[in-house]
Scaffold this motif. Structure first.
Motif, PDB file in Angstrom:
ATOM      1  N   PRO A 112      14.748  -3.521  46.902  1.00  0.00           N
ATOM      2  CA  PRO A 112      15.299  -2.767  47.780  1.00  0.00           C
ATOM      3  C   PRO A 112      16.892  -3.829  48.143  1.00  0.00           C
ATOM      4  CG  PRO A 112      13.259  -2.933  48.617  1.00  0.00           C
ATOM      5  CD  PRO A 112      13.207  -3.868  46.929  1.00  0.00           C
ATOM      6  N   GLU A 113      16.346  -4.661  47.733  1.00  0.00           N
ATOM      7  CA  GLU A 113      17.339  -5.706  48.288  1.00  0.00           C
ATOM      8  C   GLU A 113      18.614  -6.343  47.567  1.00  0.00           C
ATOM      9  OE1 GLU A 113      18.570  -5.929  51.963  1.00  0.00           O
ATOM     10  OE2 GLU A 113      16.164  -5.325  51.977  1.00  0.00           O
ATOM     11  N   GLY A 114      17.908  -6.854  46.177  1.00  0.00           N
ATOM     12  CA  GLY A 114      18.982  -7.294  45.353  1.00  0.00           C
ATOM     13  C   GLY A 114      19.273  -6.405  44.138  1.00  0.00           C
ATOM     14  N   PHE A 115      19.188  -5.114  44.065  1.00  0.00           N
ATOM     15  CA  PHE A 115      19.247  -4.119  42.516  1.00  0.00           C
ATOM     16  C   PHE A 115      20.736  -3.761  42.875  1.00  0.00           C
ATOM     17  CE2 PHE A 115      19.821   0.310  40.249  1.00  0.00           C
ATOM     18  CZ  PHE A 115      19.715  -1.051  39.461  1.00  0.00           C
ATOM     19  N   LYS A 116      21.885  -4.298  41.617  1.00  0.00           N
ATOM     20  CA  LYS A 116      23.087  -4.420  41.628  1.00  0.00           C
ATOM     21  C   LYS A 116      23.549  -2.575  41.459  1.00  0.00           C
ATOM     22  CE  LYS A 116      24.322  -8.559  41.833  1.00  0.00           C
ATOM     23  NZ  LYS A 116      23.472  -9.757  41.010  1.00  0.00           N
ATOM     24  N   GLU A 117      23.829  -1.734  42.055  1.00  0.00           N
ATOM     25  CA  GLU A 117      24.197  -0.030  41.598  1.00  0.00           C
ATOM     26  C   GLU A 117      25.534  -0.215  41.398  1.00  0.00           C
ATOM     27  OE1 GLU A 117      22.965   2.571  44.606  1.00  0.00           O
ATOM     28  OE2 GLU A 117      21.475   1.743  45.781  1.00  0.00           O
ATOM     29  N   LYS A 118      26.217  -1.048  41.730  1.00  0.00           N
ATOM     30  CA  LYS A 118      27.230  -1.388  40.878  1.00  0.00           C
ATOM     31  C   LYS A 118      27.785  -1.768  39.479  1.00  0.00           C
ATOM     32  CE  LYS A 118      29.582   0.917  44.347  1.00  0.00           C
ATOM     33  NZ  LYS A 118      29.549   2.330  44.919  1.00  0.00           N
ATOM     34  N   ALA A 119      26.859  -2.025  38.720  1.00  0.00           N
ATOM     35  CA  ALA A 119      26.835  -3.061  38.018  1.00  0.00           C
ATOM     36  C   ALA A 119      26.630  -2.321  37.018  1.00  0.00           C
ATOM     37  CB  ALA A 119      25.241  -3.712  37.637  1.00  0.00           C
ATOM     38  N   ARG A 120      27.291  -2.094  35.328  1.00  0.00           N
ATOM     39  CA  ARG A 120      27.306  -1.622  34.796  1.00  0.00           C
ATOM     40  C   ARG A 120      26.284  -1.200  34.574  1.00  0.00           C
ATOM     41  NH1 ARG A 120      29.665  -3.994  29.390  1.00  0.00           N
ATOM     42  NH2 ARG A 120      27.824  -5.286  29.748  1.00  0.00           N
ATOM     43  N   LEU A 121      25.739   0.510  33.975  1.00  0.00           N
ATOM     44  CA  LEU A 121      24.186   1.038  33.642  1.00  0.00           C
ATOM     45  C   LEU A 121      23.551   0.504  33.148  1.00  0.00           C
ATOM     46  CD1 LEU A 121      22.439   3.315  33.887  1.00  0.00           C
ATOM     47  CD2 LEU A 121      23.417   4.775  32.606  1.00  0.00           C
ATOM     48  N   ILE A 122      24.223  -0.265  31.415  1.00  0.00           N
ATOM     49  CA  ILE A 122      23.276  -1.276  30.768  1.00  0.00           C
ATOM     50  C   ILE A 122      23.118  -2.464  31.173  1.00  0.00           C
ATOM     51  CG2 ILE A 122      25.507  -2.079  29.586  1.00  0.00           C
ATOM     52  CD1 ILE A 122      24.387  -2.634  26.815  1.00  0.00           C
TER      53      ILE A 122
END
Length: 198
Positions: A115-125
């Motif tokens: 929940p805290e560390g997932f980077k939703e703005k990173a490239r999908l790959i």
């Protein structure tokens, strides 16, 4: 114009025989011809509902795609359903929407895992690679991503070919299967932990 003697009714899904009614003029009751094109209506012998044909193809009602798996996250499900509503009309647009649905599914799983560390703005790959999913699941995710990319990115869209509908149908099934074999078991495991009080 050739109308098949039997077809699958887009209303009720049963194989039915053609009861053909040519489209006629209101003034003269003469059959309308448009060059080599011909309009007619068939009536399903099972559900009795009409089907409009033009150029030897059903033009109304448009066949809908598949239903989303119940456990699909709501935002991904909304886009998935939109894609299914235009599957027959524009398979390429449906594939682009399905890529968005896949992205929302990956974000959902990433938030569940981290929940805290997932980077939703990173490239999908990169988001897919950061997931704790098995190699098999990641491979399926990448296949869906690559298919979606073919239709979603400017300059890459394949404007030719009759295989677009089949590709949209395959992508739809794959996304549903990912929810079934990846998201649903995770949610079941979380629920089991809640019931055990852990």
């Amino acid at each position: 114009m050739f109308i098949p003697s039997s077809y699958v009714c887009p209303h009720c899904g049963t194989k039915t025989f053609s009861d053909i009614h040519p489209v006629k003029s209101q003034e003269t009751y003469e059959t309308h011809f448009y060059g080599d094109d011909y309009l007619c209506i068939t009536e399903c012998l099972s559900c009795k509902k009409p089907v409009l044909w033009y150029k030897e193809a059903i033009v109304w009602p448009l066949k809908q795609g598949i239903l989303p798996v119940e456990e699909m996250p709501e935002d991904a499900k909304e886009i998935f359903q939109e894609a299914q509503s235009i599957l027959s009309l524009s398979p390429r647009a449906a594939c682009a929407l399905l890529r968005i649905s896949l992205e929302l599914l990956v974000n959902y799983a990433g938030r569940l895992e981290n929940p805290e560390g997932f980077k939703e703005k990173a490239r999908l790959i990169d988001r897919i690679e950061s997931l704790g999913a098995s190699a098999h699941i990641k491979e399926l995710l990448h296949v869906c991503r690559v298919i979606g990319n073919e239709y979603a990115h400017p300059g890459v869209i394949n404007m030719e070919g009759s295989d677009n509908l089949e590709m949209a149908q395959i992508l739809s099934r794959l996304i549903n299967q990912l929810v079934e074999i990846w998201v649903k078991p995770y949610l079941d495991a979380q629920r089991a932990k809640e019931l055990l009080g852990k």
